[in-house]
Design an enzyme around this catalytic site. Structure first.
Site, PDB file in Angstrom:
ATOM      1  N   PHE A  85       0.725  -1.206  -0.122  1.00  0.00           N
ATOM      2  CA  PHE A  85      -0.065   0.036   0.031  1.00  0.00           C
ATOM      3  C   PHE A  85       0.907   1.234   0.028  1.00  0.00           C
ATOM      4  O   PHE A  85       0.335   2.369  -0.473  1.00  0.00           O
ATOM      5  CB  PHE A  85      -1.122  -0.052   1.079  1.00  0.00           C
ATOM      6  CG  PHE A  85      -0.348   0.801   2.428  1.00  0.00           C
ATOM      7  CD1 PHE A  85       0.221   0.078   3.440  1.00  0.00           C
ATOM      8  CD2 PHE A  85      -0.830   1.809   2.634  1.00  0.00           C
ATOM      9  CE1 PHE A  85       0.651   1.126   4.384  1.00  0.00           C
ATOM     10  CE2 PHE A  85      -0.396   2.858   3.777  1.00  0.00           C
ATOM     11  CZ  PHE A  85       0.680   2.115   4.568  1.00  0.00           C
ATOM     12  N   LYS A  86       1.976   0.994   0.319  1.00  0.00           N
ATOM     13  CA  LYS A  86       2.875   2.289   0.466  1.00  0.00           C
ATOM     14  C   LYS A  86       3.054   2.988  -0.965  1.00  0.00           C
ATOM     15  O   LYS A  86       3.315   4.169  -0.917  1.00  0.00           O
ATOM     16  CB  LYS A  86       4.315   2.264   1.229  1.00  0.00           C
ATOM     17  CG  LYS A  86       3.951   1.745   2.352  1.00  0.00           C
ATOM     18  CD  LYS A  86       5.267   1.445   3.452  1.00  0.00           C
ATOM     19  CE  LYS A  86       4.823   1.327   4.913  1.00  0.00           C
ATOM     20  NZ  LYS A  86       4.199  -0.027   5.140  1.00  0.00           N
TER      21      LYS A  86
END
Ligand SMILES: *Cc1c(COP(=O)(O)O)cnc(C)c1O
Length: 495
Positions: free
Chosen positions: A111-112
């Site tokens: 998700f980063k």
């Protein structure tokens, strides 16, 4: 309305958005927070008609008020492009009342990417806006996923350099390979003989070293951070919670205004703080469910108002990106629940630094009612992966499984089975293939990661992502390992 940003430890330190993005961490060690949070100026129905980029603009323009429309739209276009393997950028996978918000369709399959694909562009734009000619050196400590996502974002971006520190032995094989094979003339990857908190502390020390900073400036460089303490990472993360809500709305899963729960597998408290901000801005949210692994410092904090990292053992778990005892972004929440009180925040952070523990007041605790804290043991995490696979033919990674298991406990404890719930799904199962496959069947425990990719593809029916295919035969380009106290030396050689 122009939104300014102030330090959580000293409200008289006020910067514009672009200045705060450039700076990363405030000189007093505080984090930058918006002085006020604007309310959404469009309805969820309107948001539901937008694609991810349009929505991203509508949200970010409310907070990054010193960027022009053209600047913001250009950053968004450069970030959310075909590097993502799905046009939607974030994908909602709904099973009954639960929707997994897949945030892992970016270049490094965690998700980063949602924030680190845009941060370099926000930063270069911020430099230009503020007449900064120095080369910007990004210093980042990573528990695994930030590192690769930051490397991918900054690699060969003109006017920048990046050094990434990770705990040697404290990240998954895939995570490590992704980092040490990173190409780019401006990147450096360093393993440290220590854990994530030591890496993070080392980076913070470099940031607050005035002498070192002037040395860097003499050589035409200045430091900034890509860690989730940078406000330029936090704000883009608000977008996908609104996107999830809007998507549920357009699919007819919820009615406009209906409140949803959001469950977030939490480490540094960045992702869940973005959900909290989304709620403050008007997103209809019932509970924010904070899921921890066995490093359950946050679970204890939500239970008794005491943040205590001193009297516990750091554990390595199968969800390494959450193996954290100092949740940096919690400082922002502390500041807000104290009624935006900088003195109180500074006092508590000093306690944390000196004694490793602090306790919040009853008034502050009362402001935590939006949150539910839970944790999942390793056993519960593995059981969650197995159960979801067996019941629904869906395979989640270990971090997402921590969230799933905590949500299960939440439902048991509260009886809240009706509220539609979004689980932030933070990594592709491919990224943690070993733990995921062993959770499904012990027979995979001794199988090599690379063989497991093919097995996972068969079981899940989800094609091996490009990010995995690439590391299969990439060359190792970085092999430096250093002690935490030598981190500065490694950075100095980049100046
Ligand atoms: C970083 C990360 C987390 C934790 O997110 P925070 O914003 O640090 O709370 C959870 N899962 C994965 C896969 C991550 O990479």
């Amino acid at each position: 309305m122009e939104i300014m940003f102030n330090s959580t430890r000293d409200r008289s330190i006020r910067l514009t958005a672009s200045q705060a993005i450039l700076k990363g961490l405030s000189d007093d060690g505080g984090l930058f927070v918006p002085e006020s949070l604007p309310h959404f100026d469009r309805s969820m129905e309107e948001f539901a008609k937008m694609d991810y980029r349009e929505l991203a603009y509508e949200i970010m323009k409310l907070i990054f008020t010193d960027f022009t429309e053209e600047e913001l739209k250009s950053c968004i276009a450069l970030a959310y492009d075909e590097k993502f393997d799905d046009d939607r950028k974030a994908v909602l996978h709904t099973i009954g009342n639960t929707s997994y918000l897949e945030l892992f369709h970016g270049p490094t399959i965690a998700f980063k990417d949602m924030a680190l694909s845009i941060l370099p562009h926000l930063m270069v734009t911020s430099a230009r806006k503020n007449g900064v000619k120095n080369k910007i050196i990004i210093l980042t400590a990573t528990s695994g996923d930030t590192g690769k996502a930051a490397l991918a974002g900054f690699s060969d971006v003109e006017g920048t350099g990046i050094a990434v520190f990770y705990p040697k032995g404290g990240v998954s094989k895939v995570q490590e390979l992704q980092m040490v094979t990173q190409k780019g003339s401006n990147v450096k990857v360093i393993g440290i003989e220590g854990n994530f908190d030591q890496a993070q502390t080392g980076v913070k020390e470099i940031f607050s070293d005035k002498e070192f900073e002037s040395k860097a400036r003499e050589r035409g460089c200045q430091f900034s951070s890509a860690n989730s303490i940078n406000i330029g990472r936090l704000v883009p993360q608000i977008v996908y919670y609104v996107y999830a809500y809007a998507t549920l709305l357009s699919k007819g899963e919820i009615k406009d205004g209906e409140k949803i729960n959001i469950v977030v597998p939490t480490g540094n408290f960045g992702n869940i703080l973005a959900a909290y901000y989304a709620k403050q801005m008007g997103l209809p949210v019932a509970k924010l469910i904070c899921a921890s692994n066995e490093n359950k410092v946050l679970y204890d904090f939500f239970g008794n108002g005491v943040y205590d990292k001193a009297h516990r053992q750091f554990k390595l778990t199968s969800s390494p990106s959450m193996d954290i005892l100092i949740s940096s972004n919690l400082e922002r929440l502390i500041y807000h629940i104290a009624g935006n009180d900088d003195k109180k925040t500074a006092e508590l952070m000093k306690k944390l630094r000196e004694e490793g523990v602090y306790e919040i007041t009853d008034d502050m605790r009362a402001n935590l009612k939006d949150f539910f804290g839970g944790f999942a043991s390793e056993e519960e995490t593995f059981a969650e992966i197995r159960t979801v696979y067996e019941k629904s033919d869906y395979i989640t990674d270990t971090h997402t499984a921590v969230a799933g298991a905590v949500y299960r406990k939440y439902v048991e404890k509260t009886g809240d089975t009706d509220t539609k719930t979004v689980i932030a799904s933070t990594a592709s199962p491919y990224k943690f293939v070993k733990s995921v496959m062993a959770a499904i069947d012990k027979k995979y425990e001794s199988t090599d990661d690379f063989e497991l990719f093919d097995e996972l593809e068969k079981l899940s029916g989800v094609k091996i992502p490009k990010a995995i295919a690439e590391i299969r035969d990439a060359k190792v380009l970085h092999d430096i390992v250093c002690k935490p106290e030598d981190m500065k030396k490694e950075v100095e050689s980049m100046l």
